[in-house]
Design a protein around this motif. Sequence first.
Motif, short mmCIF file in Angstrom:
data_model
loop_
_atom_site.label_atom_id
_atom_site.label_comp_id
_atom_site.label_asym_id
_atom_site.label_seq_id
_atom_site.Cartn_x
_atom_site.Cartn_y
_atom_site.Cartn_z
N VAL A 164 0.08 -7.27 35.94
CA VAL A 164 -0.26 -6.23 36.90
C VAL A 164 -1.76 -5.94 36.78
CG1 VAL A 164 0.11 -3.83 37.57
CG2 VAL A 164 2.03 -5.20 36.70
N GLY A 165 -2.52 -6.24 37.83
CA GLY A 165 -3.96 -6.00 37.74
C GLY A 165 -4.46 -5.30 38.97
N ALA A 166 -5.58 -4.92 38.92
CA ALA A 166 -6.40 -4.62 37.76
C ALA A 166 -7.27 -3.43 38.16
CB ALA A 166 -7.29 -5.81 37.40
N THR A 167 -7.66 -2.65 37.17
CA THR A 167 -8.61 -1.59 37.49
C THR A 167 -9.98 -2.21 37.73
OG1 THR A 167 -9.22 -1.29 35.17
CG2 THR A 167 -7.38 0.05 36.01
N SER A 168 -10.86 -1.45 38.31
CA SER A 168 -12.23 -1.89 38.54
C SER A 168 -13.10 -0.69 38.22
CB SER A 168 -12.36 -2.32 40.00
OG SER A 168 -13.42 -3.20 40.14
N GLU A 169 -13.69 -0.69 37.01
CA GLU A 169 -14.31 0.53 36.49
C GLU A 169 -15.73 0.27 36.01
OE1 GLU A 169 -11.13 2.62 33.85
OE2 GLU A 169 -10.66 0.48 33.91
N ASP A 170 -16.63 1.09 36.48
CA ASP A 170 -18.04 0.99 36.12
C ASP A 170 -18.28 1.90 34.91
OD1 ASP A 170 -20.73 0.58 36.11
OD2 ASP A 170 -21.06 1.22 38.18
N VAL A 171 -17.94 1.42 33.72
CA VAL A 171 -17.98 2.28 32.53
C VAL A 171 -18.82 1.65 31.41
CG1 VAL A 171 -15.77 3.43 32.97
CG2 VAL A 171 -15.77 1.24 31.76
N GLY A 172 -19.77 0.82 31.79
CA GLY A 172 -20.62 0.18 30.78
C GLY A 172 -19.81 -0.76 29.90
N PHE A 173 -20.22 -0.84 28.64
CA PHE A 173 -19.59 -1.81 27.73
C PHE A 173 -18.44 -1.18 26.95
CE2 PHE A 173 -23.64 -3.70 28.75
CZ PHE A 173 -23.31 -5.04 28.92
N ASP A 174 -17.68 -0.34 27.62
CA ASP A 174 -16.55 0.35 26.99
C ASP A 174 -15.31 -0.56 27.10
OD1 ASP A 174 -14.39 1.91 26.32
OD2 ASP A 174 -14.96 3.61 27.58
N GLU A 175 -14.97 -1.20 25.99
CA GLU A 175 -13.85 -2.15 26.00
C GLU A 175 -12.58 -1.48 25.47
OE1 GLU A 175 -16.28 -5.41 23.93
OE2 GLU A 175 -15.01 -6.54 25.29
#
Length: 366
Positions: A257-268
């Motif tokens: 099930v995909g997928a988010t698309s998030e502009d959160v820098g290098f937050d893994e």
Amino acid sequence: MDVVVIGAGVVGCTVAFELAAAGRRVRVCDPRPPGGGASFASAGVLAPYVEGHDSRPLRDVGRRSLAQYPAFVERVTAASGLPVAFRPIGTAEVATSEADISRLARSKATADAEGVTAEWLEGAAAREAEPQLAAHAAGVLHIPMHAAVDVPALTAASAAAARALGAEFVQTAVRGFSAEAGGIAVTTTDGVAHAPQVVLATGAWSAALAPAGAEPAPVRPIRGQLLHLVGAPDTLRHIVWGPDIYLVPWTSGTVFVGATSEDVGFDERTTASGVASLLARATALVPALAGATFAAARQGLRPGSPDDLPYVGPSAVLPGLVYACGHYRNGALLAPLTATLVARLVAGDRSDPALALLAPSRAGRL
Ligand code: GLY
């Protein structure tokens, strides 16, 4: 050593395989093991007429790379001894509103004009194609050409195939590179490597490695979270692409099930809100998934570029440097073509017309 490939994701590993198959002596450098970044979180959707709705260049290169897939997987498997699942099961893109119906009609017209089979199914025909879709699904656009590939398996098999052909993989971080007599010096945390040519395949981390005098490649991380649900056998027949959600049926009842698309820098990180939103959308579109077992949540940082196309081509600043980065949502789709193009570039062949679409120079002085 002939070539240092920086990055061991699906792009770096397939490039390494193709270079090693062409007889190059290759070293791949990455602080993580092969496939330890975004490739691990990919659902492997190969769908140029979904991802490239509004982009003729993406459709063109995506279609060409998809056509390479069966033979590419066969070669990787033959060289590695490792199986890679490639499943040409097609996409069913779902319309749940009048606006979706109009958009999919335009997509069908595009596919028709470009000679790609696309069927619009509604009512009983849509239910027959995907019996588990929720009642609010008004119809689906079925594109049989689309497929899915097991990206972690492809990455591992490409790395193994490259190794079998003589490539070495070194787990080390690259700090930078610079011109030197006869090539490029690559500075890593474990020393300096020297090679006439270097391939930059560092995905979301590519902006950090710019040669002196060049602008950084405008690649930035866009996080995607992906869920694995199991125990819902035969729920889906196709890759189901809905509004803000896609579902990829895999073997033995697994559905990605995909997928988010998030502009959160290098937050893994995988997050509660990411998982919750994916589950809500997935079960709204296919209610039977509510009974599946929640197996895993993964995340990867997509290497986003301003025009959603990768940079594949020679550096105008540092002779011997070849870019292979910025694949955004289509690293798996474009991996075989990227590997082919890079192997040709390393051999001095710049004649492929796709290089004009993917030229790093479109982003400035790269
Ligand atoms: N290609 C699908 C995604 O990036 O989520």
